[in-house]
Design an enzyme around this catalytic site. Structure first.
Site, PDB file in Angstrom:
ATOM      1  CE1 TYR A   1      58.621 -28.389 -31.236  1.00 25.55           C
ATOM      2  CE2 TYR A   1      59.285 -26.130 -30.933  1.00 25.55           C
ATOM      3  CZ  TYR A   1      58.304 -27.052 -31.173  1.00 25.55           C
ATOM      4  OH  TYR A   1      57.006 -26.661 -31.342  1.00 25.55           O
TER       5      TYR A   1
ATOM      6  CE  LYS B   1      48.481 -32.015 -20.180  1.00 25.20           C
ATOM      7  NZ  LYS B   1      47.064 -31.620 -20.121  1.00 25.20           N
TER       8      LYS B   1
ATOM      9  CG  ASP C   1      44.988 -28.847 -20.388  1.00 27.11           C
ATOM     10  OD1 ASP C   1      45.804 -28.251 -19.660  1.00 27.11           O
ATOM     11  OD2 ASP C   1      44.391 -29.875 -20.035  1.00 27.11           O
TER      12      ASP C   1
ATOM     13  CG  ASP D   1      56.006 -23.295 -32.163  1.00 31.71           C
ATOM     14  OD1 ASP D   1      55.615 -22.299 -32.788  1.00 31.71           O
ATOM     15  OD2 ASP D   1      56.515 -24.293 -32.717  1.00 31.71           O
TER      16      ASP D   1
ATOM     17  CG  ASP E   1      51.605 -19.177 -34.338  1.00 27.55           C
ATOM     18  OD1 ASP E   1      52.475 -18.295 -34.172  1.00 27.55           O
ATOM     19  OD2 ASP E   1      51.577 -19.931 -35.330  1.00 27.55           O
TER      20      ASP E   1
END
Ligand code: NAD
Length: 362
Positions: free
Chosen positions: A135, A190, A222, A246, A250
């Protein structure tokens, strides 16, 4: 103690009003000052984070934030969109650690899409790094966009980056938080594909050596996304980067049945913080008086605990929320057969009544 109250857009104004009423009845000595942020600030001042709002936030001990955004601002240049206010506040206040607890209240087990036995008693804490990652990497802000889009462009890219101090400090926050809970940290990365996350994993491992009493394990993102729906109770503290955090936070929020129930805190190194519900401005239900104010009310409780050093007042709010749920009151998002459907204001009334020890009728 000073609190900057920034309701924002959509349901933000409705839910923050209830949190403010709850804070008011606690009879604590603090000053609250309200300012515009997001689309509301853009309409009034031409910018989603006006100087006056930023100044108020900086000079306050904590910020109580509602939500910002509306589809009608999607055509604005990116720096003028309401959501930029959050990035601006995070940057200017140095907020680097986002705490997102996902707690399943006993009374709401049925609201989850998962089987009750998988989520009953769920209590996990996702800690998301906020200042680095894709970001904020180059070439952010250097692209030539038209109305925020790239007509005819052949490629677009964003760059993932983390610095050693950024990873070290978020790792320390996670290990410290785990010490106050069940002493387990899962670092999500990752590293099998991304250099940035091999770097992340190595540094978290190094910092972990300073916390021999805390068990550390590593998981690819994952797999973490799968495990969160397969066996969420396996997790305790989860620490991860900005983008994975992020998404996973959620996902974890939805395990509990409603995003309308989950608070969040974003803290800087001196415990100054921004407290907001995990959900957005919900333009689809704004102005209807049906939004669930409990995530914001619980965010106010987190604010009392983390930034204002009032753990007893925080516990009073949390216990009042439990009582209201036990009495069977539900906003539409958590309603089920046999419970009483109430609006935003009535839910706020009930929490206030529980704090002031009035009888709650379901
Ligand atoms: P959202 O979280 O606003 O809404 C998703 C769904 O959940 C909607 O159906 C909504 O009605 C429901 N919902 C959300 N909060 C609720 C509550 N308290 N009670 C009952 N139902 C609730 O996400 P979205 O629809 O993707 O985004 C809407 C706007 O919010 C966009 O402009 C987005 O950019 C913005 N947004 C802001 C923040 C923030 O301010 N921190 C976070 C996420 C999204």
């Amino acid at each position: 103690m000073k609190i900057a109250v920034l309701p924002g857009d959509g349901i933000g104004t409705e839910i923050v009003a209830e949190a403010v009423r709850v804070l008011d009845v606690l009879d604590l000595k603090f000053e609250m000052e309200t300012a515009l942020v997001g689309g509301a600030a853009y309409e009034a001042h031409g910018h989603p984070l006006p100087e006056s709002t930023l100044k108020l936030a900086k000079e306050s001990d904590a910020v109580l934030f509602g939500a910002v955004g509306d589809w009608k601002y999607d055509k604005l240049d990116r720096p003028l969109r309401p959501e930029q206010a959050i990035l601006g506040l995070r940057k200017n206040l140095g907020l680097f650690a986002n705490f997102r607890p996902a707690i399943c209240y006993e009374q709401l087990v049925g609201a989850s899409s998962l089987k009750p036995e998988l989520i009953a008693g769920l209590d996990i804490l996702i800690i998301r790094e906020l200042t680095g990652d894709i970001y904020f990497g180059a070439p952010r802000g250097r692209r030539t966009a038209v109305d925020g889009h790239f007509p005819g462009a052949e490629e677009a890219f964003d760059t993932m980056r983390y610095s050693r101090p950024e990873v070290e400090r978020i790792a320390r926050v996670a290990f410290e938080a785990a010490r106050k809970r069940s002493k387990r940290v899962t670092s999500v990365d990752k590293a099998n594909v991304l250099e940035t996350f091999q770097f992340w994993k190595d540094i978290v491992t190094e910092v972990g050596k300073e916390y021999p009493d805390v068990e550390l394990d590593h998981m690819y993102v994952d797999n973490a996304a799968m495990q969160l729906v397969k066996a969420p109770k396996k997790f305790d503290v989860v620490v991860t980067g900005n983008m994975f955090g992020d998404i996973l936070s959620d996902e974890a929020a939805m395990l509990t049945g409603s995003i309308g129930m989950l608070p969040s805190a974003s803290l800087n190194a001196s415990n100054q913080g921004l407290y907001e519900p995990s959900h957005g401005s919900a333009p689809d239900i704004a102005g209807k008086g049906v939004a669930n104010p409990l995530a914001t009310i619980l965010s106010a409780a987190m604010m009392l605990r983390f930034s204002l050093n009032q753990p007893e007042a925080a516990a009073r709010i949390e216990s009042a929320v439990q009582q209201v749920l036990a009495a069977g009151l539900r906003t539409g998002d958590i309603w089920s057969e046999g419970t009483k459907r109430v609006g935003t204001r009535e839910m706020g009334d009930a929490v206030v009544a529980a704090i002031t020890k009035k009888t709650i009728t379901g």
